[in-house]
Design an enzyme around this catalytic site. Structure first.
Site, PDB file in Angstrom:
ATOM      1  N   TYR A   1      14.749  32.358  53.007  1.00  0.00           N
ATOM      2  CA  TYR A   1      15.133  33.756  53.195  1.00  0.00           C
ATOM      3  C   TYR A   1      13.982  34.606  53.734  1.00  0.00           C
ATOM      4  O   TYR A   1      14.116  35.265  54.775  1.00  0.00           O
ATOM      5  CB  TYR A   1      15.645  34.345  51.888  1.00  0.00           C
ATOM      6  CG  TYR A   1      16.032  35.802  52.016  1.00  0.00           C
ATOM      7  CD1 TYR A   1      17.208  36.174  52.670  1.00  0.00           C
ATOM      8  CD2 TYR A   1      15.220  36.811  51.507  1.00  0.00           C
ATOM      9  CE1 TYR A   1      17.566  37.508  52.804  1.00  0.00           C
ATOM     10  CE2 TYR A   1      15.564  38.151  51.631  1.00  0.00           C
ATOM     11  CZ  TYR A   1      16.735  38.484  52.291  1.00  0.00           C
ATOM     12  OH  TYR A   1      17.071  39.808  52.428  1.00  0.00           O
TER      13      TYR A   1
ATOM     14  N   LYS B   1      13.600  36.469  57.518  1.00  0.00           N
ATOM     15  CA  LYS B   1      13.487  37.907  57.744  1.00  0.00           C
ATOM     16  C   LYS B   1      12.181  38.261  58.461  1.00  0.00           C
ATOM     17  O   LYS B   1      12.127  39.232  59.228  1.00  0.00           O
ATOM     18  CB  LYS B   1      13.608  38.659  56.413  1.00  0.00           C
ATOM     19  CG  LYS B   1      14.999  38.561  55.783  1.00  0.00           C
ATOM     20  CD  LYS B   1      16.091  39.124  56.701  1.00  0.00           C
ATOM     21  CE  LYS B   1      17.434  39.198  56.015  1.00  0.00           C
ATOM     22  NZ  LYS B   1      18.501  39.781  56.868  1.00  0.00           N
TER      23      LYS B   1
END
Length: 255
Positions: A178, A182
């Site tokens: 994750y 990002k």
């Protein structure tokens, strides 16, 4: 009056059926924009659009799976036929990879033991999906006199913050999926901004903060409305607004 001053502003929000995406859609509708509810589930998209219309907004569902280029092309064709242009694109659709758990409990993200298939799935949605949708919608965005693109990132994308063992992100577990996805998204944002700067298209990344949503089992301390506010602010920047930036509620987020 000119067409540019009379035609409605049209905004597409991906992943808009719940959480921060829905919150941003609601706020844009309140500002008078025509809001397109990007949703993988057509039925759910219509339910949310109907709710926004019942509240006085102008909203329409658009079936869109960011990992499926065919649905993006179909969505772009529909938008062109119905509206002819697009003023705002909020790339909100994203996944954590770990399901609905608090970030401090996402043990399957730890780099030394992470499942590569999970990493690929996260990047497919959070990074490649943004490229797919942005590139497909660019011809429509170029028809706007002041297009805005907002990529929904995260404070976890900040290398400055996450590399500080004594900083505010120290409670998070190391992440191989994750957080890196990002970080890649914020880097991608800068590259799009550099390319589109001369066209007057402003492209920025937003860090909504720790918002209570399904994706983190509602462990966040901000409301959806609070988290969505920075997305809407970047989506409605004036011509003198920034581009190639990374912003949270309180201003610029360190890279």
């Amino acid at each position: 009056m000119s067409e540019q001053t009379t035609r409605p502003q049209v905004a597409l929000v991906t992943g808009a059926t719940r959480g921060i995406g829905r919150g941003a859609a609601e706020q844009l509708a309140e500002l008078g924009m025509t809001v397109l509810i990007g949703a993988r589930d057509a039925r759910r998209g219509e339910e949310v659009a109907a709710a926004l219309r019942a509240a006085g907004g102008d909203a329409h569902p658009v079936t869109l799976d960011v990992t499926d280029p065919a649905t993006a092309r179909t969505a772009a064709k529909r938008i062109e036929e119905s509206f002819g242009h697009l003023d705002v694109l909020i790339n909100n659709a994203g996944i954590t990879g770990s399901g609905p758990v608090a970030p401090m409990d996402a043990h399957d993200q730890i780099p030394s033991s992470v499942d590569l298939d999970m990493v690929r799935a996260v990047f497919e949605t959070n990074v490649f999906g943004v490229i797919t949708v942005t590139n497909t919608m660019l011809p429509l965005l170029r028809r706007s006199p002041a297009a805005r693109v907002v990529n929904v990132s995260s404070h976890a994308a900040s290398l400055t913050a996450t590399s500080d063992p004594n900083g505010p992100m120290a409670a998070l577990l190391p992440s191989a999926a994750y957080a890196p996805s990002k970080s890649a998204l914020t880097a991608l944002t800068v590259q799009y901004a550099n390319e589109l700067r001369e066209d007057g298209i402003l492209v920025n990344a937003a860090a909504p903060g720790f918002v209570a949503t399904d994706s983190n089992a509602h462990t966040g301390f901000l409301t959806v409305a609070q988290g969505a506010a920075v997305l809407v602010r970047l989506a409605t920047l004036g011509t003198d607004g920034p581009t190639a930036g990374f912003f949270g509620q309180d201003g610029p987020v360190p890279w």
